[in-house]
Scaffold this motif. Structure first.
Motif, PDB file in Angstrom:
ATOM      1  N   UNK A  73       1.052  -0.956  -0.056  1.00 26.58           N
ATOM      2  CA  UNK A  73       0.283  -0.200   0.111  1.00 26.58           C
ATOM      3  C   UNK A  73       1.078   1.251   0.152  1.00 26.58           C
ATOM      4  N   UNK A  74       0.225   2.623  -0.883  1.00 29.19           N
ATOM      5  CA  UNK A  74       1.433   3.205  -0.829  1.00 29.19           C
ATOM      6  C   UNK A  74       0.681   4.779   0.751  1.00 29.19           C
ATOM      7  N   UNK A  75       2.228   4.395   1.211  1.00 29.44           N
ATOM      8  CA  UNK A  75       1.991   4.848   2.614  1.00 29.44           C
ATOM      9  C   UNK A  75       1.731   6.456   2.491  1.00 29.44           C
ATOM     10  N   UNK A  76       1.487   7.177   1.402  1.00 34.09           N
ATOM     11  CA  UNK A  76       0.792   8.818   0.928  1.00 34.09           C
ATOM     12  C   UNK A  76      -0.169   8.959   0.256  1.00 34.09           C
ATOM     13  N   UNK A  77      -0.678   7.992   0.502  1.00 35.97           N
ATOM     14  CA  UNK A  77      -1.978   8.134  -0.178  1.00 35.97           C
ATOM     15  C   UNK A  77      -2.803   7.223   0.233  1.00 35.97           C
ATOM     16  N   UNK A  78      -4.056   8.208   0.647  1.00 36.56           N
ATOM     17  CA  UNK A  78      -5.360   8.269   1.752  1.00 36.56           C
ATOM     18  C   UNK A  78      -5.972   6.343   1.428  1.00 36.56           C
ATOM     19  N   UNK A  79      -6.452   5.603   2.071  1.00 39.35           N
ATOM     20  CA  UNK A  79      -6.685   4.324   2.099  1.00 39.35           C
ATOM     21  C   UNK A  79      -8.164   4.684   0.592  1.00 39.35           C
ATOM     22  N   UNK A  80      -8.687   5.350   0.733  1.00 37.75           N
ATOM     23  CA  UNK A  80     -10.080   5.741   0.087  1.00 37.75           C
ATOM     24  C   UNK A  80      -9.464   6.016  -1.612  1.00 37.75           C
ATOM     25  N   UNK A  81      -8.384   6.558  -2.060  1.00 34.69           N
ATOM     26  CA  UNK A  81      -8.008   7.471  -3.216  1.00 34.69           C
ATOM     27  C   UNK A  81      -7.346   6.044  -3.766  1.00 34.69           C
ATOM     28  N   UNK A  82      -6.993   5.373  -2.841  1.00 35.98           N
ATOM     29  CA  UNK A  82      -6.217   3.396  -3.598  1.00 35.98           C
ATOM     30  C   UNK A  82      -7.307   2.805  -4.057  1.00 35.98           C
ATOM     31  N   UNK A  83      -8.013   2.978  -3.201  1.00 39.16           N
ATOM     32  CA  UNK A  83      -9.558   1.770  -3.954  1.00 39.16           C
ATOM     33  C   UNK A  83      -9.911   2.834  -4.963  1.00 39.16           C
ATOM     34  N   UNK A  84      -9.549   3.948  -4.823  1.00 33.56           N
ATOM     35  CA  UNK A  84      -9.880   4.713  -6.540  1.00 33.56           C
ATOM     36  C   UNK A  84      -9.063   4.183  -7.702  1.00 33.56           C
ATOM     37  N   UNK A  85      -8.226   4.700  -7.159  1.00 32.83           N
ATOM     38  CA  UNK A  85      -7.120   3.904  -8.730  1.00 32.83           C
ATOM     39  C   UNK A  85      -7.692   2.958  -9.050  1.00 32.83           C
ATOM     40  N   UNK A  86      -8.371   1.835  -8.366  1.00 32.58           N
ATOM     41  CA  UNK A  86      -7.934   0.587  -8.909  1.00 32.58           C
ATOM     42  C   UNK A  86     -10.094   0.811  -9.309  1.00 32.58           C
ATOM     43  N   UNK A  87     -10.130   1.305  -9.039  1.00 31.96           N
ATOM     44  CA  UNK A  87     -11.757   1.666  -9.917  1.00 31.96           C
ATOM     45  C   UNK A  87     -11.073   1.789 -11.494  1.00 31.96           C
ATOM     46  N   UNK A  88     -10.526   3.422 -11.206  1.00 35.03           N
ATOM     47  CA  UNK A  88      -9.635   4.064 -12.374  1.00 35.03           C
ATOM     48  C   UNK A  88      -8.997   3.419 -13.283  1.00 35.03           C
ATOM     49  N   UNK A  89      -8.126   2.287 -12.893  1.00 33.95           N
ATOM     50  CA  UNK A  89      -6.732   1.268 -13.663  1.00 33.95           C
ATOM     51  C   UNK A  89      -7.813   0.527 -14.771  1.00 33.95           C
ATOM     52  N   UNK A  90      -8.467  -0.239 -13.859  1.00 30.68           N
ATOM     53  CA  UNK A  90      -9.939  -0.667 -14.441  1.00 30.68           C
ATOM     54  C   UNK A  90     -10.864  -0.093 -15.558  1.00 30.68           C
ATOM     55  N   UNK A  91     -10.962   1.240 -15.366  1.00 34.27           N
ATOM     56  CA  UNK A  91     -12.053   2.146 -16.424  1.00 34.27           C
ATOM     57  C   UNK A  91     -13.397   1.316 -15.698  1.00 34.27           C
ATOM     58  N   UNK A  92     -13.552   1.314 -14.482  1.00 29.07           N
ATOM     59  CA  UNK A  92     -14.936   1.611 -14.025  1.00 29.07           C
ATOM     60  C   UNK A  92     -15.126   2.811 -12.966  1.00 29.07           C
ATOM     61  N   UNK A  93     -16.176   3.397 -13.590  1.00 28.52           N
ATOM     62  CA  UNK A  93     -17.177   4.356 -13.317  1.00 28.52           C
ATOM     63  C   UNK A  93     -16.671   4.410 -11.094  1.00 28.52           C
ATOM     64  N   UNK A  94     -15.878   6.032 -10.693  1.00 31.51           N
ATOM     65  CA  UNK A  94     -16.570   6.354  -9.320  1.00 31.51           C
ATOM     66  C   UNK A  94     -17.315   6.110  -8.589  1.00 31.51           C
ATOM     67  N   UNK A  95     -17.072   5.311  -7.336  1.00 33.54           N
ATOM     68  CA  UNK A  95     -18.887   4.647  -7.010  1.00 33.54           C
ATOM     69  C   UNK A  95     -18.212   5.301  -5.479  1.00 33.54           C
ATOM     70  N   UNK A  96     -18.640   5.860  -4.595  1.00 38.59           N
ATOM     71  CA  UNK A  96     -17.979   5.904  -3.163  1.00 38.59           C
ATOM     72  C   UNK A  96     -19.094   5.294  -1.953  1.00 38.59           C
ATOM     73  N   UNK A  97     -20.389   5.223  -2.462  1.00 35.57           N
ATOM     74  CA  UNK A  97     -20.895   4.019  -1.608  1.00 35.57           C
ATOM     75  C   UNK A  97     -20.345   2.172  -2.426  1.00 35.57           C
ATOM     76  N   UNK A  98     -19.841   2.083  -3.697  1.00 32.12           N
ATOM     77  CA  UNK A  98     -19.338   1.039  -3.624  1.00 32.12           C
ATOM     78  C   UNK A  98     -18.135   0.242  -2.832  1.00 32.12           C
ATOM     79  N   UNK A  99     -16.997   1.894  -3.129  1.00 36.89           N
ATOM     80  CA  UNK A  99     -15.310   1.296  -1.930  1.00 36.89           C
ATOM     81  C   UNK A  99     -16.277   1.469  -0.456  1.00 36.89           C
ATOM     82  N   UNK A 100     -17.466   1.742  -0.325  1.00 37.42           N
ATOM     83  CA  UNK A 100     -17.257   1.810   1.245  1.00 37.42           C
ATOM     84  C   UNK A 100     -18.199   0.461   1.829  1.00 37.42           C
TER      85      UNK A 100
END
Length: 534
Positions: free
Chosen positions: A105-132
């Motif tokens: 895990x990247x120590x300089x990035x918040x957990x939420x941002x790291x989960x967001x980056x997974x969605x972005x990398x796989x071209x999935x739309x950002x979804x806060x409820x999905x991450x939670x």
């Protein structure tokens, strides 16, 4: 029966080293079915993590290479894919949980941002409820709070759950879990394993578990693969393997696991390590004959100096070659050093076939295999000082920087038990034992891993012989050396070696563990040698 989702065949991986390539995964076969959980179990250094990380080319290509084999994922060979194509599979189709989440895990990035980056990398739309929802699913009680936290603010168990959440977001077909519970408390271990079982059942996700812990594998896996020294030595249904192991190594691992039960007073442990058992020198059917013709009209006579010799030298091992003068011992040494060309057979040094390579190619291998000669006056140039004699191999093989040469000479002298003040002396000013120490220092100067000791103490006084043998034993342990010890003195070889090969007329007439050769010899020639011991 469920269909295969992954099929690995004859898979081989090597690491680049100064002495060439060292094969660490040596031709494995395994398969994984849809929704199945399998385990790869073995000690540290057995090749487990290298194998699975290489399947999706996570290993650094500057230090490793896939030598052979295929990795079929839904019929497509991952070995042949471009990096761009493979990048679209990693994470999304095949995900990887690393042993240490704090490193992944990247120590300089918040957990939420790291989960967001997974969605972005796989071209999935950002979804806060999905991450939670993903965080909740892996047992994070306050996903809103954790979303804005950094990895260092969470426990090891929580970070491991975050790693699993990252995988759940992309819903991969295959999840590789590399020692997922080894760095967390025992109280959290079962929760993580239960979470993996839950993910497996809910998403029909296939899981490959890498572990050294038999209990973890028993809890999670349907089938198991036992890995040792880069090979899968046993595989099968887990219960069958555990209760009726076929391979000796599997049996030893199970003994280790059972000895950790609370009722046992002593822990059972394995001697050595997988790396310590790697073959570093392999000789196959090696022969050398000489054609002698005494005169123009006489018939040619063929002398078989070495005949069909086969053996392996493993890392940290010592093998003794015993036999009377003319038995072929020194010829064998010259063949291994490539000072003589063999008539037939093979020589593999650190996995490389050196049998018929050119002299220029052999030069880069010479630093890895050195020799300690019998007669010091035949080796040490009387016109060179000790310092000059040691500087010679250091310069030829470029062992250290120029600025470090003098200090390296001092280090070598100290290692072999000589005073640094001796370095300005000539061989004639030293005793026989001191000169032998200089020869030993020359041999280890190149950082060699294999030392051939050719009658290293036979020309020395009895009082000095013990000192040199003790020095060789000390250096073997300190520098992790392997010896081929040539001698006519069975007592010396018995003291120094793990195994003994008895040579007679160029052949190994007896070869085995030292104790077996000494006390359970079978060949008449060996018995004759034993009877001759004073």
């Amino acid at each position: 029966m469920r269909e295969k989702i992954l099929d690995v065949q004859d898979f081989k991986v090597s690491f680049y080293q100064d002495q060439g390539k060292l094969q660490v995964v040596r031709g494995i076969d395994l398969f994984l079915r849809k929704g199945e959980m399998i385990g790869i179990v073995g000690e540290s250094g057995s090749g487990k993590s290298v194998t699975v990380s290489s399947l999706i080319k996570l290993q650094d290509e500057s230090i490793s290479s896939i030598d052979q084999g295929s990795v079929l994922f839904e019929g497509e060979n991952l070995v042949n894919l471009s990096e761009k194509k493979l990048a679209s599979i990693r994470g999304k189709r095949i995900a990887y949980i690393f042993q240490n989440p704090s490193q992944a895990l990247n120590p300089y990035k918040r957990i939420g941002k790291q989960l967001e980056s997974v969605l972005k990398a796989h071209r999935q739309p950002y979804s806060y409820p999905l991450i939670c929802e993903a965080l909740k699913e892996v047992g994070i009680d306050s996903p809103d709070t954790v979303y804005n936290m950094y990895p260092f603010q969470l426990s090891g168990g929580q970070n491991q759950r975050i790693m699993i959440a990252l995988c759940i977001l992309s819903k991969p077909d295959i999840l590789i879990a590399d020692e997922p519970t080894s760095s967390i408390d025992a109280s959290l271990r079962k929760r993580i394993l239960d979470l993996l079982i839950k993910v497996n059942k809910k998403y029909q996700m296939s899981i490959i578990l890498i572990t050294h812990d038999f209990d973890v594998a028993k809890y999670l896996c349907e089938r198991i693969h036992i890995m040792y020294g880069g090979l899968i030595v046993e595989e099968g249904i887990l219960k069958e393997v555990f209760h009726k192991p076929l391979h000796p190594y599997t049996n030893e691992l199970i003994k280790c696991a059972r000895s950790l039960d609370l009722g046992d007073d002593n822990f059972y442990s394995l001697e050595g390590s997988p790396l310590a058992m790697d073959s570093i020198l392999k000789v196959e059917n090696l022969s050398k004959h000489f054609i002698i013709k005494s005169s123009t009209f006489s018939k040619k006579e063929i002398i078989h100096a070495v005949k069909n010799v086969t053996f392996e030298l493993k890392n940290g091992q010592s093998i003794g070659l015993i036999g009377e003068s003319g038995s072929g011992k020194s010829t064998m040494a010259n063949l291994l050093l490539k000072l003589l060309e063999p008539s037939s057979g093979k020589i593999h040094l650190f996995g490389q076939d050196i049998t018929y390579i050119s002299e220029s190619e052999m030069r880069k291998h010479r630093r890895d295999i050195q020799i300690i000669f019998q007669y010091t006056n035949a080796v040490l140039d009387p016109k060179m000082t000790v310092s000059e004699l040691l500087l010679e191999p250091l310069r030829i093989h470029k062992i250290v920087e120029k600025s470090e040469l003098d200090s390296e000479v001092d280090r070598l002298l100290t290692l072999v038990g000589l005073k640094t003040s001796e370095k300005n002396k000539f061989p004639s000013q030293l005793s026989g034992g001191q000169n032998q120490r200089v020869i030993i220092a020359r041999a280890i100067a190149t950082r060699a891993k294999i030392i051939i000791c050719d009658e290293p103490v036979s020309a020395l006084d009895v009082s000095v012989q013990g000192q040199i043998l003790n020095l060789l034993s000390k250096l073997k342990d300190e520098l992790k050396l392997s010896y081929i010890f040539i001698s006519h003195d069975l007592k010396v070889v018995a003291h120094m070696c793990d195994q003994i090969a008895v040579m007679y007329k160029g052949e190994f007439v007896e070869f085995g563990k030292t104790h077996d050769v000494l006390y359970h010899s079978e060949h008449d020639y060996t018995k004759k040698l034993l009877e001759a011991i004073l």
